[in-house]
Each structure stands twice: as C-alpha cells, then as structure tokens.
Design a protein around this motif. Structure first.
Motif, PDB file in Angstrom:
ATOM      1  N   LEU A 143      -6.097  -5.284  -4.092  1.00  0.00           N
ATOM      2  CA  LEU A 143      -6.143  -6.410  -3.160  1.00  0.00           C
ATOM      3  C   LEU A 143      -4.787  -7.117  -3.100  1.00  0.00           C
ATOM      4  CD1 LEU A 143      -7.972  -8.110  -1.307  1.00  0.00           C
ATOM      5  CD2 LEU A 143      -8.478  -9.530  -3.296  1.00  0.00           C
ATOM      6  N   LEU A 144      -4.146  -7.277  -4.236  1.00  0.00           N
ATOM      7  CA  LEU A 144      -2.828  -7.904  -4.289  1.00  0.00           C
ATOM      8  C   LEU A 144      -1.796  -7.084  -3.518  1.00  0.00           C
ATOM      9  CD1 LEU A 144      -1.182 -10.242  -5.532  1.00  0.00           C
ATOM     10  CD2 LEU A 144      -0.740  -8.752  -7.475  1.00  0.00           C
ATOM     11  N   ILE A 145      -1.826  -5.769  -3.688  1.00  0.00           N
ATOM     12  CA  ILE A 145      -0.905  -4.894  -2.955  1.00  0.00           C
ATOM     13  C   ILE A 145      -1.144  -5.013  -1.452  1.00  0.00           C
ATOM     14  CG2 ILE A 145      -0.362  -2.468  -2.482  1.00  0.00           C
ATOM     15  CD1 ILE A 145      -0.821  -1.963  -5.492  1.00  0.00           C
ATOM     16  N   LEU A 146      -2.396  -5.045  -1.048  1.00  0.00           N
ATOM     17  CA  LEU A 146      -2.736  -5.175   0.363  1.00  0.00           C
ATOM     18  C   LEU A 146      -2.212  -6.485   0.942  1.00  0.00           C
ATOM     19  CD1 LEU A 146      -4.347  -3.929   2.752  1.00  0.00           C
ATOM     20  CD2 LEU A 146      -6.272  -5.329   1.971  1.00  0.00           C
ATOM     21  N   VAL A 147      -2.396  -7.585   0.230  1.00  0.00           N
ATOM     22  CA  VAL A 147      -1.932  -8.893   0.708  1.00  0.00           C
ATOM     23  C   VAL A 147      -0.409  -8.930   0.803  1.00  0.00           C
ATOM     24  CG1 VAL A 147      -1.780 -11.337   0.088  1.00  0.00           C
ATOM     25  CG2 VAL A 147      -3.965 -10.153  -0.057  1.00  0.00           C
TER      26      VAL A 147
END
Length: 81
Positions: A22-26
């Motif tokens: 999720l962090l990579i996506l954001v």
C-alpha cells in the motif's frame, strides 16, 4: 499453542507486507501527480546552481573586480562625504 504462534506470525507478516504494498502504491501515485511540478523545480534549481558556479573568463573577472572596487569607493565616499 505453537500453531497459534505460527498463525499470529503469519498474520503479522501478512499485515506488514500488505502495508508495504500500500505504501509503494501511494508513493507511485503521488509521484505521478507531483512529477510535472518537480521537473520545473529541479530545472530551476539546476539553473541556479549553474549561475552560482559560473566560470568567468579573465577579462570578465577583471571587469567584475573593477565594478566591485568602484562600488566600494563610491560607498566610502558617500559615508565620509
């Protein structure tokens, strides 16, 4: 007891992996939104850096030195005037 520990470990690791994805996506989404503005800022910073480290020819150095000395003399004359 050991089976419960393994389940808890796998659940914890799964939550961490999910959070990292999720962090990579954001970060990727925010990069795409801010890339245009960042390019302009990086170009401005690069140009400012080039101006700061500009190499003067000997004739230009002499002209700058004459201008600085002239300004210093004029400032001194105004103060003591």
């Amino acid at each position: 007891m050991i089976l419960a520990g393994i389940k808890l470990t796998l659940l914890g690791m799964g939550v961490v992996v999910l959070f990292l994805f999720l962090l990579i996506l954001v970060v990727n989404i925010s990069f795409r939104f801010l890339a245009r503005q960042s390019e302009k800022e990086f170009e401005d910073m690069r140009l400012a850096d080039l101006r700061r480290h500009r190499k003067f020819t000997p004739a230009e150095k002499e002209n700058v030195l004459v201008a600085v000395i002239s300004a210093a003399i004029a400032a001194h004359r105004r103060r003591t005037g």
